[in-house]
Design an enzyme around this catalytic site. Structure first.
Site, PDB file in Angstrom:
ATOM      1  N   MET A  79       0.824  -1.205   0.000  1.00 48.25           N
ATOM      2  CA  MET A  79       0.000   0.000   0.000  1.00 48.25           C
ATOM      3  C   MET A  79       0.857   1.253   0.000  1.00 48.25           C
ATOM      4  O   MET A  79       1.811   1.358   0.773  1.00 48.25           O
ATOM      5  CB  MET A  79      -0.916  -0.057   1.235  1.00 48.25           C
ATOM      6  CG  MET A  79      -1.821   1.135   1.384  1.00 48.25           C
ATOM      7  SD  MET A  79      -2.963   1.259  -0.033  1.00 48.25           S
ATOM      8  CE  MET A  79      -3.166   3.022  -0.103  1.00 48.25           C
ATOM      9  N   GLU A  87       4.550   0.745  -5.806  1.00 49.59           N
ATOM     10  CA  GLU A  87       4.144   1.591  -4.679  1.00 49.59           C
ATOM     11  C   GLU A  87       4.881   2.927  -4.716  1.00 49.59           C
ATOM     12  O   GLU A  87       4.301   3.969  -4.457  1.00 49.59           O
ATOM     13  CB  GLU A  87       4.392   0.885  -3.340  1.00 49.59           C
ATOM     14  CG  GLU A  87       3.730  -0.481  -3.188  1.00 49.59           C
ATOM     15  CD  GLU A  87       2.265  -0.533  -3.563  1.00 49.59           C
ATOM     16  OE1 GLU A  87       1.554   0.474  -3.395  1.00 49.59           O
ATOM     17  OE2 GLU A  87       1.825  -1.601  -4.058  1.00 49.59           O
TER      18      GLU A  87
HETATM   19  N1  0A1 Z   1      -3.363   0.556  -3.741  1.00 48.33           N
HETATM   20  C1  0A1 Z   1      -2.663  -0.647  -3.483  1.00 48.33           C
HETATM   21  C2  0A1 Z   1      -3.507  -1.852  -3.360  1.00 48.33           C
HETATM   22  C3  0A1 Z   1      -4.325  -2.026  -2.154  1.00 48.33           C
HETATM   23  C4  0A1 Z   1      -5.688  -1.888  -2.242  1.00 48.33           C
HETATM   24  C5  0A1 Z   1      -6.490  -2.172  -1.182  1.00 48.33           C
HETATM   25  C6  0A1 Z   1      -5.882  -2.578  -0.027  1.00 48.33           C
HETATM   26  O1  0A1 Z   1      -6.654  -2.899   1.038  1.00 48.33           O
HETATM   27  C7  0A1 Z   1      -7.982  -3.059   0.818  1.00 48.33           C
HETATM   28  C8  0A1 Z   1      -4.532  -2.710   0.079  1.00 48.33           C
HETATM   29  C9  0A1 Z   1      -3.749  -2.419  -0.995  1.00 48.33           C
HETATM   30  C10 0A1 Z   1      -1.795  -0.953  -4.684  1.00 48.33           C
HETATM   31  O2  0A1 Z   1      -2.224  -0.782  -5.809  1.00 48.33           O
HETATM   32  O3  0A1 Z   1      -0.688  -1.405  -4.490  1.00 48.33           O
HETATM   33 ZN    ZN Z   2      -1.455   0.309  -7.075  1.00 48.30          ZN
END
Ligand code: 0A1
Ligand code: ZN
Length: 854
Positions: free
Chosen positions: A260, A295
């Site tokens: 994340m 990330e």
């Molecule tokens: N934005 C992060 C992915 C992600 C999405 C939801 C999460 O919890 C519900 C955790 C991570 C990525 O694209 O890496």
């Molecule tokens: Zn992402």
């Protein structure tokens, strides 16, 4: 605690209903008093009513919070607790909202909001987790600066941005960049850091850290190098520089996804950052490098420019996946990366697009946004950007991106904003191209050809099958990269991008002395299914001569599929010409080992099932399995005399280095070892297992032995050696199920769920077992229905613990309409059983209903 009324039809949210929030959030101050079961969160938030607000209802999201007190400008107020949050009467001028709430991180097994993992506090707020920390307008278009004070007795206490002070039992942080709440993060625990540093192109020194549990310090060096490479690459290729003095990464063992991008404080599933030669395979190293890059790249594509609402998720995810793929191609091998991505797209996105869960990259409705972190949003979202780049050209692409960063820095944007920068930078009308964002389904492109008097004509017909809610589709813009080869193997027309815009369209090529062999959809220039009548000898010709490496692999892959399909449908013997072609390729030392390994890797059994389904047959998983076994056995026998020599010639000696070159060689060597193990009783694999000093070779040897049912002793030894390493144990759990024979798969998986190290609370472990079950095609779809039953039982048990992971894993059933009526009835019964579970989460309810209603 479960907020939703049991099995009530949950609320649906629509893109068309978007309305801005009626208040600006000027600043946010949070104080955490940490305690495992009773953490207190005090918030002080300055709200300014917007003069032009359409709607000034003061509603703050909040879930699973115990409200202790609320004040406005220092005076206690009574808030009305409503479904999903609170409402309050507020002044029409700037005011300070203060609230105190209590939460229970130790009881939070959903791993969303503030939770505990191995005694460490951590957060996950995307998409809508911040509302489980305090009352807040938890939507990505509300951006503010955050100041955070953490009080507790943890040795390390981190939040976003820069540290502003610390003392005995407290630490303070300030993030100067306005951000939406989903990028908030807090970590506290007994952690050690692997430090590093980076100097940006404008000369700013950035302190870097990877924080891990004591004992994991030795697994951070690779991740740190990957981070530095990513920072440099983003400066070199996109001109983007990091914008804080500090960049922290933390590894946590219990995490729902990969990682994340929280501002300045990325939180990673430990499987996506910790690496060492002894415990990680080449594939792990490649994935870790890519996720660290992903990330990090979000800092600009996601954080500095974020999404207006969650329907726009692919705005940040599609673009960031596209950027991380460019990075991997640059760090490693461009064609190999493209081939790997297409294999993954076909394995994960095509089935989604062709089944009951199909949705456009920008969905128009959802019940639970966590269900839309999908291959369509991510991988197809990235494919759409790849097409755009191909259509406008590289220079225009970077021109448009510069405009995007210049125009939208600090904003929460939409797909319309994104396309507009391309229109403004290039003067091109993208209204038809935009259909890629709103239409679901994989287009089929039928190709026919004609040759007369030196003129060659290619005719393309595009159509997209109906998907849920979208019976009809309009023709899309499809960039079709095409080259032509003469019958002697010379390229007579280099790659040219044809732009398909109509349902049916022809393109002519003049001045050709003889009928050429076309190489179509080079580099997989569009995420479509190509349909063209051709012969195996033409495929073999392209496998030998195409100048486009992707299409060379594709020709071999298509050939492999045809051979398998013929074996399944007609009981044919493995095609001798194809076996010869493979033999020639394996022996050809001029060819890149990574490429040879890819050509030698057979199409997956699920892929064969999908192909049969597309052609109107009902796939039988057992027959597909038998054909795969026969084929591989025949290939091994054909290569018998050369396998020992090939094995020796491809063995990588010396110090293990996880680079692309070594990884390619080891991939080829592992393929050869698995063939050899079918013939030598496992002698060579046992030797390799005993002498391996790295996980890639140890794992390859173990896998080859287990597949041949010769690995019992090694599997025991592996357990003894690695039982204290969670990530390696995930491999051990998964491998036993992946290697099990179809009739033994469910029983093996079931037994492993009784193992003392199995856990419902750790998503990695649950996925290792249940993901491997769903991934063993013939085992999962065994006629007994035991695979379906076991998965359903475990999903039901997991749902009350971790709804997000349950819902994602339900997708294992999405291909159910491919199979015969008996299997369909078995799966339907399991899906209905899940749906009837009392107190089922909104997440799982939505996924299962969508699968059942199609
Ligand atoms: N934005 C992060 C992915 C992600 C999405 C939801 C999460 O919890 C519900 C955790 C991570 C990525 O694209 O890496
Ligand atoms: Zn992402």
């Amino acid at each position: 605690m479960n907020d939703a009324a049991p099995n009530a039809a949950p609320q649906t949210f629509y893109l068309k209903d978007y309305k801005p929030f009626g208040y600006e959030v000027e600043s946010v101050k949070l104080t955490f008093q940490l305690s495992p079961n009773a953490t207190k969160v005090h918030s002080a938030i300055r709200f300014n009513p917007k003069a032009d607000a359409e709607d000034n209802r003061f509603f703050l999201h909040g879930e699973q919070l115990s409200l202790i007190s609320a004040k406005i400008d220092g005076t206690p107020v009574t808030a009305r607790l409503v479904d999903g949050g609170l409402e309050c009467d507020v002044p029409r001028t700037s005011f300070l909202w203060e609230a105190e709430v209590e939460i229970d991180p130790a009881a939070n097994t959903a791993l969303e909001g503030l939770y505990m993992s191995n005694g460490m506090y951590c957060t996950q707020c995307e998409a809508e987790g911040f509302r489980k920390i305090t009352y807040y307008p938890d939507r990505p278009d509300v951006m503010s600066t955050f100041t955070v004070r953490i009080e507790g007795d943890e040795p390390v206490m981190l939040s976003n941005g820069n540290p502003t002070g610390a003392g005995e039992g407290w630490a303070e942080w300030h993030d100067p960049w306005p951000k939406p709440a989903y990028l908030f993060a807090l970590v506290a625990g007994d952690l050690v850091n692997h430090p590093g540093s980076f100097t940006t192109k404008s000369g700013k020194d950035v302190e870097l850290n990877i924080w891990v549990r004591p004992g994991d310090e030795g697994k951070c060096a690779f991740g740190m190098e990957a981070l530095k490479k990513s920072m440099k690459w983003d400066e070199d290729v996109y001109g983007l520089e990091y914008d804080l003095d500090l960049f922290n990464i933390v590894a946590v063992d219990d995490f729902n996804m990969g990682a994340m991008e929280n501002k300045g404080l990325n939180i990673f599933n430990s499987s996506c950052v910790l690496a060492s030669p002894e415990t990680s395979t080449d594939a792990n190293f490649e994935r870790i490098e890519a996720i660290i890059a992903h990330e990090y790249f979000h800092n600009w594509t996601g954080n500095r420019i974020t999404c207006r609402d969650w329907f726009q998720l692919c705005l940040k995810e599609g673009l960031t996946v596209f950027r991380d793929a460019q990075f991997t191609a640059d760090m490693r091998s461009e064609p190999v990366k493209r081939i790997e991505d297409v294999i993954a797209l076909r394995a994960r996105q095509f089935p989604e697009d062709g089944g009951p869960l199909a949705h456009p990259p920008r969905p128009e409705e959802f019940q639970e946004i966590n269900n839309f972190y999908t291959a369509t949003v991510y991988e197809k979202g990235a494919e759409v950007i790849g097409m755009l780049k191909r259509l406008v050209g590289d220079d225009n692409y970077y021109k448009a991106l510069n405009l995007y960063f210049e125009r939208h820095d600090g904003q929460a944007c939409t797909i319309e904003d994104w396309l507009k920068v391309f229109e403004d930078a290039t003067g091109r009308d993208l209204s038809q191209f935009k259909l890629w964002y709103s239409q679901a389904g994989t287009p089929r492109v039928k190709v026919t050809e004609d040759y007369a008097d030196g003129t060659y004509t290619l005719t393309f017909e595009q159509s997209t099958p109906p998907t849920p809610g979208q019976p009809e589709k309009a023709p899309r813009v499809i960039p079709m990269a095409v080259g032509l080869l003469s019958p002697n193997g010379d390229e007579v027309r280099g790659t040219q991008v044809l732009e398909l815009t109509e349902a049916k369209q022809s393109f002519t090529f003049d001045g050709l002395a003889s009928k050429p062999v076309p190489s179509i959809l080079r580099e997989f220039s569009a995420p479509v299914i190509l349909e063209r009548e051709t012969t195996n000898s033409e495929r073999a010709f392209l496998l030998a001569h195409d100048t486009d490496p992707f299409n060379r692999w594709e020709a071999g892959n298509a050939l492999a599929k045809e051979v398998r399909v013929a074996m399944v449908l007609d009981g044919a013997a493995p095609d001798a010409a194809y076996l010869d072609a493979l033999e020639k390729l394996v022996r050809d030392d001029e060819q890149d080992p990574a490429f040879r390994a890819l050509v030698l890797s057979p199409p997956s059994q699920s892929d064969i099932a999908q192909t049969l389904h597309e052609r109107g047959h009902t796939p039988d998983p057992q027959t597909i399995y038998d054909a795969a076994e026969t084929f591989t056995q025949t290939l091994a026998q054909q290569l018998e005399t050369s396998l020992p020599r090939l094995y020796a010639a491809t063995t990588v000696e010396g110090l293990y280095v996880p680079d692309a070159d070594g990884a390619g060689k080891r991939a080829l060597n592992s393929r050869i070892l698995s063939l050899l193990t079918r013939l030598d009783g496992g002698e060579q694999a046992a030797r390799q297992y005993a002498s391996a000093d790295n996980m890639t070779q140890q794992y390859a040897a173990l896998a080859a032995l287990m597949k041949a049912e010769k690995g019992e002793a090694q599997s025991k030894a592996f357990f003894e050696q690695w039982q204290d390493d969670r990530l390696v144990m995930d491999k051990w759990f998964a491998l036993q199920i992946a290697c099990a024979a179809p009739e033994a798969t469910a029983a093996t998986a079931k037994e492993l769920t009784q193992h003392p190290l199995f856990s419902m609370k750790n998503p990695n472990r649950f996925r290792a077992v249940m993901g491997a079950l769903a991934g063993n095609h013939a085992g999962f779809h065994h006629a007994s229905g035991a695979g379906y039953q076991l998965l359903a039982e475990n999903l039901i048990a997991l749902d009350s613990v971790n709804p997000q992971t349950t819902a994602r894993m339900c997708a294992a059933f999405q291909t159910w309409k491919r199979y015969d009526s008996k299997r369909q009835a078995q799966i339907q019964a399991e899906l209905e059983r899940i749906l009837a579970t009392s107190g089922l989460s909104r997440d799982t309810h939505e996924m299962v209903s969508r699968m059942l209603s199609a």
